[in-house]
Design an enzyme around this catalytic site. Structure first.
Site, mmCIF file in Angstrom:
data_model
loop_
_atom_site.group_PDB
_atom_site.id
_atom_site.type_symbol
_atom_site.label_atom_id
_atom_site.label_comp_id
_atom_site.label_asym_id
_atom_site.label_seq_id
_atom_site.Cartn_x
_atom_site.Cartn_y
_atom_site.Cartn_z
ATOM 1 C CB SER A 153 -0.873 0.070 1.269
ATOM 2 O OG SER A 153 -1.554 1.237 1.143
ATOM 3 N N PRO A 159 4.375 7.465 9.334
ATOM 4 C CG PRO A 159 6.025 7.412 10.554
ATOM 5 C CD PRO A 159 5.548 8.356 9.839
ATOM 6 C CG ASP A 160 2.327 10.535 13.527
ATOM 7 O OD1 ASP A 160 1.925 9.508 13.889
ATOM 8 O OD2 ASP A 160 2.931 11.143 13.275
ATOM 9 C CG HIS A 161 -1.409 6.647 5.903
ATOM 10 N ND1 HIS A 161 -2.890 6.166 5.993
ATOM 11 C CD2 HIS A 161 -1.465 6.971 4.659
ATOM 12 C CE1 HIS A 161 -3.412 6.697 4.915
ATOM 13 N NE2 HIS A 161 -1.829 6.834 4.155
ATOM 14 C CE LYS A 183 -0.917 -3.612 3.744
ATOM 15 N NZ LYS A 183 -1.543 -5.154 3.263
HETATM 16 N N1 LIG Z 1 -8.295 -0.836 -0.135
HETATM 17 C C1 LIG Z 1 -7.918 0.034 -0.077
HETATM 18 O O1 LIG Z 1 -7.812 1.160 -0.700
HETATM 19 C C2 LIG Z 1 -6.611 -0.477 -0.374
HETATM 20 C C3 LIG Z 1 -5.058 0.344 -0.571
HETATM 21 C C4 LIG Z 1 -4.064 0.463 -0.801
HETATM 22 C C5 LIG Z 1 -3.059 -0.464 -0.907
HETATM 23 N N2 LIG Z 1 -4.297 -2.214 -0.343
HETATM 24 C C6 LIG Z 1 -3.567 -3.428 0.061
HETATM 25 O O2 LIG Z 1 -4.187 -4.082 -1.248
HETATM 26 C C7 LIG Z 1 -4.072 -5.485 -0.987
HETATM 27 C C8 LIG Z 1 -5.330 -5.280 -1.378
HETATM 28 O O3 LIG Z 1 -6.964 -5.259 -0.457
HETATM 29 P P1 LIG Z 1 -8.154 -5.834 -1.405
HETATM 30 O O4 LIG Z 1 -8.410 -5.037 -0.334
HETATM 31 O O5 LIG Z 1 -8.069 -6.028 -2.476
HETATM 32 O O6 LIG Z 1 -7.989 -7.196 -0.828
HETATM 33 P P2 LIG Z 1 -8.505 -8.172 0.252
HETATM 34 O O7 LIG Z 1 -10.459 -7.643 -0.366
HETATM 35 O O8 LIG Z 1 -8.821 -7.159 1.291
HETATM 36 O O9 LIG Z 1 -8.157 -9.576 0.457
HETATM 37 C C9 LIG Z 1 -7.332 -9.712 1.759
HETATM 38 C C10 LIG Z 1 -7.178 -11.388 1.439
HETATM 39 O O10 LIG Z 1 -6.394 -11.420 2.678
HETATM 40 C C11 LIG Z 1 -6.924 -13.476 3.206
HETATM 41 N N3 LIG Z 1 -6.773 -13.534 4.532
HETATM 42 C C12 LIG Z 1 -6.699 -12.694 5.608
HETATM 43 N N4 LIG Z 1 -6.073 -13.047 6.604
HETATM 44 C C13 LIG Z 1 -5.758 -14.316 5.785
HETATM 45 C C14 LIG Z 1 -5.469 -15.264 6.755
HETATM 46 N N5 LIG Z 1 -4.859 -15.314 8.189
HETATM 47 N N6 LIG Z 1 -4.626 -16.420 6.081
HETATM 48 C C15 LIG Z 1 -4.723 -16.761 4.761
HETATM 49 N N7 LIG Z 1 -5.396 -15.304 3.963
HETATM 50 C C16 LIG Z 1 -6.070 -14.820 4.628
HETATM 51 C C17 LIG Z 1 -8.593 -12.819 3.341
HETATM 52 O O11 LIG Z 1 -9.045 -13.757 3.556
HETATM 53 P P3 LIG Z 1 -10.914 -13.869 3.576
HETATM 54 O O12 LIG Z 1 -11.498 -13.296 2.522
HETATM 55 O O13 LIG Z 1 -10.893 -15.463 3.965
HETATM 56 O O14 LIG Z 1 -10.574 -13.196 4.604
HETATM 57 C C18 LIG Z 1 -8.414 -11.922 1.651
HETATM 58 O O15 LIG Z 1 -8.678 -13.393 0.645
HETATM 59 C C19 LIG Z 1 -3.800 -5.268 0.555
HETATM 60 O O16 LIG Z 1 -2.625 -5.073 1.030
HETATM 61 C C20 LIG Z 1 -4.525 -3.990 0.763
HETATM 62 O O17 LIG Z 1 -4.026 -4.046 2.254
HETATM 63 C C21 LIG Z 1 -5.638 -1.787 -0.234
#
Ligand SMILES: NC(=O)c1ccc[n+]([C@@H]2O[C@H](COP(=O)([O-])OP(=O)(O)OC[C@H]3O[C@@H](n4cnc5c(N)ncnc54)[C@H](OP(=O)(O)O)[C@@H]3O)[C@@H](O)[C@H]2O)c1
Length: 293
Positions: A153, A159-161, A183
């Site tokens: 991400s 750090p304060d995000h 991360k």
């Molecule tokens: N949301 C945003 O705007 C944003 C922005 C920048 C970066 N990101 C990052 O981009 C990445 C993808 O985000 P996303 O929203 O597309 O992902 P997501 O749909 O939240 O998918 C995360 C996956 O990780 C799995 N997971 C969590 N804990 C686990 C465990 N202990 N063992 C195995 N699998 C596990 C979840 O499984 P379950 O479905 O079974 O829970 C899910 O399939 C993440 O790293 C997120 O932090 C997000």
């Protein structure tokens, strides 16, 4: 002579075999999109989608994903993830702790914000984004995977995000919240592992079609005014993760990834040149905070 010929024929067949690439978070959003993009290119990939539990596996299989291509492993279980990676030559990490409203049924309100309280009811970032990614990186090394790609991400230099504050008050502050910091710790662990790495820091993820926008790269959360939005479709991130396995230019790189709006610029198609504007610059891990374990 005949033996030599046979050996070179075997080598040629092996070289042409589809690449067995694992992707975690395959039951989630970006991870599943990367998995499906590889499933659609069976001449090149024989992907293994790793999901957290049997329910997630059944959901994928019911939607037509071949059962042989799905393995179950909780990333916090080192042995399970080691077994799930067996035979894979590369790993795409799409797992992550997921933010959700806490105690949804009881409608708990955060007195500080007046809104439903957010946290990580299915696993804190310390467990999933740090220990879980470390398990994956260790397992990748043991299994002979040669390339690991992380979907991380943007925001890691601060750090304060706001995202680091989520879940912080949910117990011991040393291991709660701070998702971007955990991360970043996993990213540095990968960099130091000696494996070939690609670390992608996407901006805000949106559920729009991929392949329609010009992608914008950067480093260290710096965004030049007028150069794209601070968001990117999940599908474009997924495609970039897959393309990272194809092009030399993505080897041992860490970068930010955003997009322009559809219609503003030309949709990115030449991934071999995506990182060219960086001129070799990578994210600087002396910025931001990397917590002690
Ligand atoms: N949301 C945003 O705007 C944003 C922005 C920048 C970066 N990101 C990052 O981009 C990445 C993808 O985000 P996303 O929203 O597309 O992902 P997501 O749909 O939240 O998918 C995360 C996956 O990780 C799995 N997971 C969590 N804990 C686990 C465990 N202990 N063992 C195995 N699998 C596990 C979840 O499984 P379950 O479905 O079974 O829970 C899910 O399939 C993440 O790293 C997120 O932090 C997000």
């Amino acid at each position: 002579m005949q033996r030599l010929l046979l050996a070179s024929l075997v080598a040629a067949a092996a070289a042409a075999a589809p690449r067995r690439v694992a992707v975690t978070g395959a039951g989630g959003q970006t991870g599943q999109l990367a998995f499906r993009r590889m499933l659609a290119r069976r001449d090149e990939f024989d992907p293994i989608g790793i999901v957290r539990n049997a329910q997630r596996r059944d959901e994928l299989v019911e939607k037509g994903v071949p059962a042989d291509n799905v393995r179950v492993a909780d990333v916090t279980d080192a042995q399970a993830i080691l077994e799930a990676l067996e035979g894979c030559e590369a790993l795409l990490i799409g797992s992550s702790a997921k933010v959700a409203t806490l105690e949804f049924d009881t409608g708990v309100i955060d007195p500080a914000t007046g809104r439903p309280k957010l946290g990580f009811p299915k696993g804190q970032p310390y467990e999933v984004d740090w220990l879980g990614q470390r398990n994956q990186i260790d397992a990748a090394k043991k299994c002979g995977c040669t390339h690991v790609v992380i979907c991380s991400s943007m925001g890691g230099t601060n750090p304060d995000h706001m995202l680091n504050g989520l879940g912080r008050d949910d117990g011991d502050p040393a291991t709660k919240g701070n998702i971007l910091q955990w991360k970043r710790k996993a990213e540095q662990y990968l960099i130091e592992s000696g494996l070939t790495y690609t670390i992608i820091h996407p901006g805000g993820l949106v559920d729009k079609p991929g392949g329609c926008r010009e992608l914008v790269v950067g480093v260290d959360d710096v965004m030049v005014d007028g150069e794209g939005t601070n968001t990117i479709p999940r599908d474009d991130v997924a495609e970039t993760m897959v393309q990272a396995l194809r092009h030399e230019a993505f080897r041992n790189r860490s970068f930010d990834l955003r997009s322009k709006l559809e219609g503003d610029g030309d949709p990115t198609s030449d991934f071999a040149r995506l990182l060219a504007p960086l001129g070799g610059r990578d994210c600087d891990y002396s910025l931001g905070k990397i917590p002690d374990d």
